[in-house]
Write an enzyme that holds these catalytic residues in place. Structure first.
Site, PDB file in Angstrom:
ATOM      1  N   GLU A  78      88.002  86.747  54.639  1.00  0.00           N
ATOM      2  CA  GLU A  78      88.975  85.935  55.367  1.00  0.00           C
ATOM      3  C   GLU A  78      90.364  85.901  54.737  1.00  0.00           C
ATOM      4  O   GLU A  78      91.348  85.746  55.441  1.00  0.00           O
ATOM      5  CB  GLU A  78      88.445  84.508  55.517  1.00  0.00           C
ATOM      6  N   SER A  82      43.354  48.310  84.735  1.00  0.00           N
ATOM      7  CA  SER A  82      42.237  47.827  83.918  1.00  0.00           C
ATOM      8  C   SER A  82      42.564  47.672  82.437  1.00  0.00           C
ATOM      9  O   SER A  82      41.736  47.187  81.675  1.00  0.00           O
ATOM     10  CB  SER A  82      41.057  48.779  84.043  1.00  0.00           C
TER      11      SER A  82
END
Lengths: 742, 238
Positions: free
Chosen positions: A178, A455
């Site tokens: 870079e 239930s």
């Protein structure tokens, strides 16, 4: 002539005035820029999202591990299997011997130092553990898996790194690619700019940036991403200013943490530290050179070179970076060739946001105590109770069950499902599945949706009955047809699922077979309000209007709430709020809050224990017996199925070993499904329980409860050497009879 | 030791302003007793294939007993079918003497504690003495943290122990005592109540928990509740 001279003078004057104004403007601009640069750089605190961790895997002698669990957890943590363990993050598992080099972690209560350990396993348990010097260890806590973060609105995320944390060769690689003159230039590189200008002029548009690292940082840090001339003009002076104020190392460190390296959905991956976790599932300092090369290569275009989406392109870029290193003699050609042949080695599992439903719950709990900003900015560390293995198994159980259901009933487009799994003894939530797809962050059916429970309410009736001291498991209940006049003048006639009535049945059988009429009668004799009071105490606190159909579960609860109720039933009637977070610490490890174990007696412990045994009969003989298609026979399954009218909802909630789980299935629009509790939810539930380590009860039988052999048909206690059903009783017991009750 | 305990229990209500102090001393004494445990140290869940006959209760209660199954449930069964397990002797004065008042185990006592009770595993089931050692270690670490004035760390250690041995009354005893020392009497009482459901095999802890409940109630100024709890102590089987 004089006129001309005057004109010229005026022009000159104007020119000088213009120059002065421009100079002043420039100066002001420069001062402003300087202030900007210094202010942002010095005052900058990255908003660090809170990190959310799973529970750490604790190893100790006697610890049970499910098959495959250890390797699964190590892989989730980014450990690599190697032949010789040399570095943190490596392990070797052979012949029940695990060698592992842990990384160490700063927990809320103590720091674990990374070290090389030996663990001996036997028959699914940890047998012994030794440290580096061969010393016996009692407890090892692996570092916890990072399961996600709580992001600020701009969705930036990062994992801060310092120069000292970097793997060797990292900086050299970065600069080689870079900005080779980084340590020499003044923040901008005239040669770089000239080169870029030529390229841009040739192309007639901006195609190349001659940016130094400093300029790149300025671009990311201070300016928006648009490539405009104005931005370009500001970039250079700002880079110069930055360079003049701060050391190269300081600037570089900020760059390392700021650089943008990818996007995951809405989340922006910033900095090499996080990128390392995101792409490789490992900390940056454990990366090999070819992995470093990939990350560095990606700086040029994180989306274009995204190794997940474009692996070939990313590999080419990586190999280019490696060849640059070879050109600069940083590595030999031979090394380069070797490294270029390496696969990308991306982590097999995406590291984050795999548990959206669970994270919903984490956020919900944290929002009670923390401000949204604190959660997204302060780098808090949140230690949760999620068990990654259990969560993985829950996801699999859901997926497999859906595959199965599709085969059997055809595609069920509208069918949804949810699952909650918790630790039976302390209420810690181990796993949540929020919908049929598990990983999809949509509507959370486990938390945000309440459905009729059917239930599932019957055990609450039985608990109330047992606690009243007037009933025991053999108390006769009448299951003959029943008509209940309603307040509005109409009548309610509850019916059984099979349409039959079963005469007089022992109480336990009414639950095991889920007989509606007998249970409604029982509930009516206790008082609907009493049953609902008990329900509230168990953890579903609400101002329930008492009307008879409540007894058959005509009330709506979320799967999470149902699990809370069954959690209390499963722990001898002691309510512990389902908990999700254990501790929260600051970024530096300092403890902010600890969520303690809470417990409150919500029901009579003897009654709750007897009910547990009754629920175990549901598993062995009743509507839950289908569980044993998946679950080992020795394993106790105690729970209850629930099916609402027209099979709109399919439920199963119950416990096995040290786990309580609730599964719900139903259509999004609450239309009828082909599923009962047993054919739907129970399938998921039992697939999950079959995969979790099983540990039976040891000492939870409260004093005052005793087991007797009984003859249920006659309803009496019989001699222990007779054949009969063994049932628990507290003070109230049926009469004893000789001759085995015959 | 026992005398000290009685003396503390009999403190008149007029001492209530100092009730935290007395509660602390009392809990400390109890905690000491708890740390030593009964002379026969309570076992932390023994997962080695039990040398005891399998209790009826440990299985699901299904078993409509056929003859074959009857063997599994170890017939002939007494009525009521009793849970097997060692009965610990009542609190041992000698082991108590080895404890400092605030519940810390002296080095001397510590060496005699966990190791002595490690079950002898046969080669066929050479499983570790379950999680007993790690639980003991965590309890010690909790003690250390408490001594350093870090009750929060102590609580974390105890919760860690609870996760490993969730049905071990000793862990609840320590947690409850610690909360009472911290002045969280309600929480302490609830923990003791939970502990009471886990003492079937270790009745000595029944005594401890009821005394702790009494102390918690005294701390809350509930004299009647305290007396009721003390009455329960007397009703415990000796």
């Amino acid at each position: 002539m004089a006129k001309q001279t005057r004109k010229l003078n005026r022009s000159w004057r104007f020119f000088w005035q213009l120059i002065t104004v421009l100079a002043v403007c420039g100066l002001v601009l420069l001062i402003w820029l300087d202030a900007q640069v210094r202010h942002r750089f010095e005052g900058h605190r990255w908003s660090l999202p809170a990190k959310v961790y799973a529970r750490p895997l604790e190893l100790y002698s006697g610890k049970q591990l499910a098959e495959g669990q250890l390797v699964f957890e190590l892989r989730q943590l980014g450990y690599r299997a190697v032949k010789k363990v040399r570095r943190p993050g490596q392990y070797r598992l052979q012949n029940n011997q695990l060698q592992i080099y842990t990384r160490g972690f700063h927990f809320a209560d103590a720091s674990e130092v990374g070290s090389q350990l030996q663990v001996v396993l036997q028959a699914g348990r940890v047998l012994s553990m030794r440290g580096e010097q061969g010393q016996v260890l009692h407890l090892i806590r692996l570092e916890p898996q990072l399961i996600g973060g709580i992001y600020p609105s701009h969705n930036e995320d990062r994992e801060l790194v310092q120069l000292a944390d970097l793997p060797s060769g990292f900086i050299a690689t970065l600069l080689a690619v870079e900005d080779r003159a980084y340590y020499e230039h003044l923040g901008i590189s005239p040669t770089g700019i000239a080169r870029a200008m030529v390229a841009n002029v040739k192309a007639g548009r901006v195609v190349q940036g001659g940016s130094t690292l400093t300029q790149q940082l300025v671009k990311n840090f201070y300016l928006d991403a648009e490539q405009t001339l104005w931005r370009k003009l500001l970039e250079a002076p700002m880079a110069l200013l930055l360079n003049s104020h701060y050391s190269k190392d300081e600037i570089l460190e900020v760059y390392l943490n700021e650089v943008f390296l990818g996007q995951q959905g809405k989340r922006a991956i910033h900095g090499f530290g996080l990128a390392s976790w995101y792409y490789f599932g490992q900390p940056l300092n454990e990366l090999a050179l070819h992995q470093t090369a990939l990350l560095v290569g990606m700086v040029k275009g994180p989306s274009y070179y995204n190794p997940i989406r474009f692996p070939e392109r990313a590999k080419q870029r990586r190999n280019l970076v490696l060849s640059v290193l070879a050109d600069l003699n940083m590595i030999s050609n031979k090394q380069m060739q070797m490294l270029q042949q390496q696969p990308l080695q991306l982590t097999r599992v995406a590291q984050f946001s795999r548990y959206p439903a669970y994270l919903d719950l984490v956020r919900q709990q944290l929002q009670k105590a923390y401000k949204a900003n604190d959660l997204s900015d302060q780098g808090l560390r949140v230690f949760t109770t999620i068990d990654p293995w259990a969560q993985h198994q829950a996801d699999l159980a859901m997926r497999d069950s859906f595959i199965n259901l599709t085969k059997r009933y055809g595609k069920q487009e509208k069918l949804q499902a949810a699952l909650v799994l918790s630790q039976r003894d302390n209420g810690e939530v181990l796993a949540v599945v929020g919908d049929r797809d598990g990983g999809y962050a949509g509507h959370n059916w486990a938390l945000d949706s309440s459905r009729q429970v059917g239930s599932l309410l019957k055990p609450v009736i039985h608990l109330t009955a047992l606690a009243s001291g007037r009933f025991h498991l053999l108390s006769p209940l009448d299951d003959s047809p029943l008509t209940i006049p309603q307040a509005d003048g109409s009548v309610w006639q509850p019916a059984n699922y099979d349409g039959q009535s079963h005469g007089v049945v022992p109480m336990y059988e009414a639950l095991v077979k889920s007989y509606n009429i007998a249970n409604v009668r029982l509930g009516m004799s206790l008082g609907v309000d009493k049953v609902l009071e008990q329900l509230s105490a168990l953890g579903a606190k609400q101002d329930w209007q008492a009307y008879p159909s409540r007894l058959l579960g005509a009330l709506e609860l979320s799967p999470l709430k149902v699990n809370q109720v069954y959690q209390t039933l499963a722990s001898n009637g002691f309510y512990s709020p389902l908990s999700i977070v254990r501790d929260v610490t600051q970024a530096n490890g300092q403890l902010l809050s600890h969520y303690p174990y809470q417990v409150r007696q919500a029901a009579d412990p003897q009654a709750a224990y007897i009910l547990q045994q009754e629920l175990a009969l549901v598993g062995r003989q009743g509507t839950g017996r289908g569980a044993y298609r998946y679950v080992a026979d020795k394993q106790l399954v105690a729970g209850k199925t629930g099916t609402t009218n027209d099979q709109r909802d399919s439920w199963f909630s119950g416990f096995s070993g040290r786990h309580v789980a609730t599964v719900w299935m139903g259509n999004e629009d609450a239309s009828p499904t082909p599923l009962t509790g047993a054919s739907g939810a129970l399938q998921v539930w039992s697939r999950l329980m079959a995969q979790l380590p099983y540990q039976e009860d040891a000492d939870n039988q409260p004093p005052g409860v005793d087991f007797f052999r009984t003859n249920p048909a006659v309803g009496v206690i019989i001699d222990a050497d007779c054949a009969g059903l063994v049932l628990p009783f507290a003070k109230l017991r049926p009469a004893a009879q000789t001759n085995c009750g015959n | 030791m026992k005398q000290t305990k009685r003396h503390l229990w009999q403190l008149p209500q007029s001492v209530i302003p100092a009730r935290k102090v007395s509660a602390i001393m009392l809990v400390s004494a109890l905690l000491g007793a708890c740390a030593a445990g009964p002379g026969d140290l309570p076992m932390v869940e023994d997962r080695s294939l039990s040398k005891y006959p399998q209790p009826v209760r440990s299985g699901p209660v299904e078993m409509v007993v056929t003859e074959q199954e009857a063997a599994v449930v170890n017939s002939p069964l007494p009525v009521p079918i009793q849970s097997p397990g060692k009965e610990p002797s009542s609190l041992d004065q000698n082991s108590l003497a080895k404890l400092s008042v605030d519940g810390h185990i002296s080095d001397d006592a510590q060496t005699t504690l966990p190791m002595a009770k490690t079950p002898v595993a046969t080669p066929a089931m050479a499983l570790p003495p379950a999680s007993q050692q790690v639980v003991e270690q965590l309890l010690l670490e909790a003690d250390t943290a408490k001594a350093k004035g870090q009750p929060e760390i102590a609580i974390m250690k105890l919760q860690q122990a609870q996760r490993i041995a969730p049905q071990e009354p000793k862990v609840y005893a320590r947690l409850a005592a610690l909360y009472l020392l911290e002045g969280q009497a309600l929480r302490a009482e609830q923990l003791a109540r939970k502990g009471l459901t886990l003492v079937a095999k270790q009745p000595a802890y029944g005594d401890f928990f009821w005394r702790l409940i009494a102390a918690s109630r005294r701390y809350q100024g509930d004299a009647q509740g305290e007396q009721e709890a003390l009455a329960r102590v007397k009703q415990l089987p000796r």
